[in-house]
Design an enzyme around this catalytic site. Structure first.
Site, PDB file in Angstrom:
ATOM      1  N   GLY A   1       0.805  -1.211   0.000  1.00  0.00           N
ATOM      2  CA  GLY A   1       0.000   0.000   0.000  1.00  0.00           C
ATOM      3  C   GLY A   1       0.840   1.264   0.000  1.00  0.00           C
ATOM      4  O   GLY A   1       1.956   1.283   0.519  1.00  0.00           O
TER       5      GLY A   1
ATOM      6  N   THR B   1       4.966   0.886   6.394  1.00  0.00           N
ATOM      7  CA  THR B   1       3.550   0.509   6.451  1.00  0.00           C
ATOM      8  C   THR B   1       2.842   1.418   7.437  1.00  0.00           C
ATOM      9  O   THR B   1       3.332   1.621   8.553  1.00  0.00           O
ATOM     10  CB  THR B   1       3.312  -0.964   6.848  1.00  0.00           C
TER      11      THR B   1
ATOM     12  N   ASP C   1       0.293   0.624   8.868  1.00  0.00           N
ATOM     13  CA  ASP C   1      -0.282  -0.262   9.889  1.00  0.00           C
ATOM     14  C   ASP C   1       0.603  -0.384  11.117  1.00  0.00           C
ATOM     15  O   ASP C   1       0.128  -0.788  12.178  1.00  0.00           O
ATOM     16  CB  ASP C   1      -0.531  -1.657   9.310  1.00  0.00           C
TER      17      ASP C   1
END
Length: 409
Positions: A11, A139, A141
């Site tokens: 992503g 990331t 996340d």
């Protein structure tokens, strides 16, 4: 003089291009490489030999790439097969790398990307190859293990906190009781949602409720939490991770979740589910907001701390590879103390890939509907600093990407 190749995968984030700039600058400073190849669209670009040369980028262009969002080289979600399952594919990759005289491969990405570069490293070791393989972390996340925090997380956290603050202002103007539910990315780890707590200040405790996927979600308890708050305020704002799940492990939005190529549920709809529940059971105004991809590439809310660390991790990856290391990922370790600082070290890819870092239980309150001060203290320094962005005709002037813009006839 040998060559290197760098690719981006997974992503997009605000910081992944800063990592790319770090690799390029580290390679150029070393004077050890002739060409710096960029593979377009991750490992797919390596397999298809879809390369561009990056060594000619000057400081002005590198500066523009540094502050541009998403992936300058493009990305992919391709999952490499197990090393023993398709040796022909791996042989093809190594034949290409050898033909281009590649001495080091740098793969910038998150957990799935670390899986890819780990497999290449393992196959290279079995093959007796001298090519060095390095994963460069990114990331939003923040779920890679061993590293204190991942590039991309700080900027996404800043965008989330800023958005939540603006939502607090938006919802404060009415006297009519209202519940606003903000759904934030996070399949199994609640780091992003926890960052919503940074929006709180001396006059506002919005969001009053925060639900992370690390704690089993009980919708009856949620309704009760909201009811209690409505006794003292007309304005209730809730931050919720897309990946909240019940005590059996079932995602709240699992009924509509398909799986991606890595087997991960592509979640969305948790906020809408809760909106419907509030409207049905409490009979009051309720709306849900899904930040979705907006939190991934919001360069206008970039954290300078985040981008500077991302660039340094890219540079460190090059220097560690030049020392003869392979199968590694440069990591950040926070130095204990009142003043924020980090040191850079190496982690083994074999110990990092396919593992997941969750928010510690002690950083979530006992009721499971908020985070503690430890969580706030952890993320606060990661959002500091603003990045200078050039504007043209009222809009940010990001690095041009004609090599990624294609059309179908």
């Amino acid at each position: 003089m040998s060559n290197i190749i760098v690719a981006q995968s997974g992503g997009p984030t605000v910081a992944i291009n800063a990592s790319l700039v770090g690799v390029i600058k580290g390679a150029k400073k070393s004077g050890k490489f002739d060409k710096i190849y960029g593979a377009l669209h991750g490992i797919n670009g390596v397999i298809s030999e879809n390369f561009i040369e990056l060594q000619g980028l000057d400081e002005d262009k590198l500066s523009c790439i540094y502050s541009s969002p998403a992936c300058y080289l493009g990305s992919c979600r391709y999952k490499m097969p197990p090393v023993d399952e398709d040796t022909k594919l791996y042989e093809k990759v190594f034949e290409i790398l050898e033909r281009y005289d590649i001495s080091s491969v740098f793969y910038i990405g998150g957990n799935d990307s670390m899986d890819t570069i780990t497999k290449l490293s393992v196959y290279g070791e079995r093959r007796g190859s001298d090519i060095r393989f390095a994963g460069v972390p990114k990331t939003i996340d923040n779920d890679l293990i061993q590293i204190d925090h991942t590039p991309g997380y700080g900027s996404a956290a800043k965008f989330i906190a800023q958005s939540m603050l603006e939502i607090a202002y938006d919802t404060a103007i009415y006297e009519v009781p209202c519940v606003t539910i903000v759904e934030i990315m996070g399949r199994n780890a609640g780091w992003l949602t926890a960052a919503a707590a940074l929006a709180r200040n001396e006059y506002s405790q919005i969001p009053q409720l925060i639900y992370l996927p690390e704690i089993a979600f009980d919708i009856d308890r949620f309704i009760s939490d909201v009811e209690e708050l409505l006794k003292v305020t007309n304005n209730v704002v809730v931050a919720v991770s897309e990946g909240i799940k019940d005590s059996s492990g079932a995602y709240l939005s699992a009924q509509t979740a398909a799986n991606d190529k890595f087997g991960h549920a592509q979640l969305s709809g948790a906020g809408k589910c809760l909106e419907m529940a509030v409207k049905s059971r409490l009979k009051i105004k309720c709306r849900s907001v899904e930040l979705n991809i907006l939190q991934r590439a919001a360069a206008h809310a970039a954290s300078k701390t985040d981008l500077d660390e991302a660039q340094m991790l890219g540079e460190k990856a090059v220097s560690y590879a030049l020392e003869g290391n392979s199968g590694f990922m440069p990591i950040l370790k926070r130095v204990p103390g009142d003043v924020y600082s980090c040191i850079y070290e190496m982690g083994k890819l074999s110990e990092i890939a396919n593992k997941e870092k969750n928010v510690p239980r002690e950083w979530i309150n006992e009721a499971g509907n908020d985070v503690t001060q430890d969580m706030i203290d952890y993320v606060q320094p990661l959002i500091l600093g603003e990045v200078k962005i050039e504007y043209k005709n009222g809009l940010p002037s990001y690095m041009e990407i004609p090599h990624l813009v294609t059309s179908r006839n």
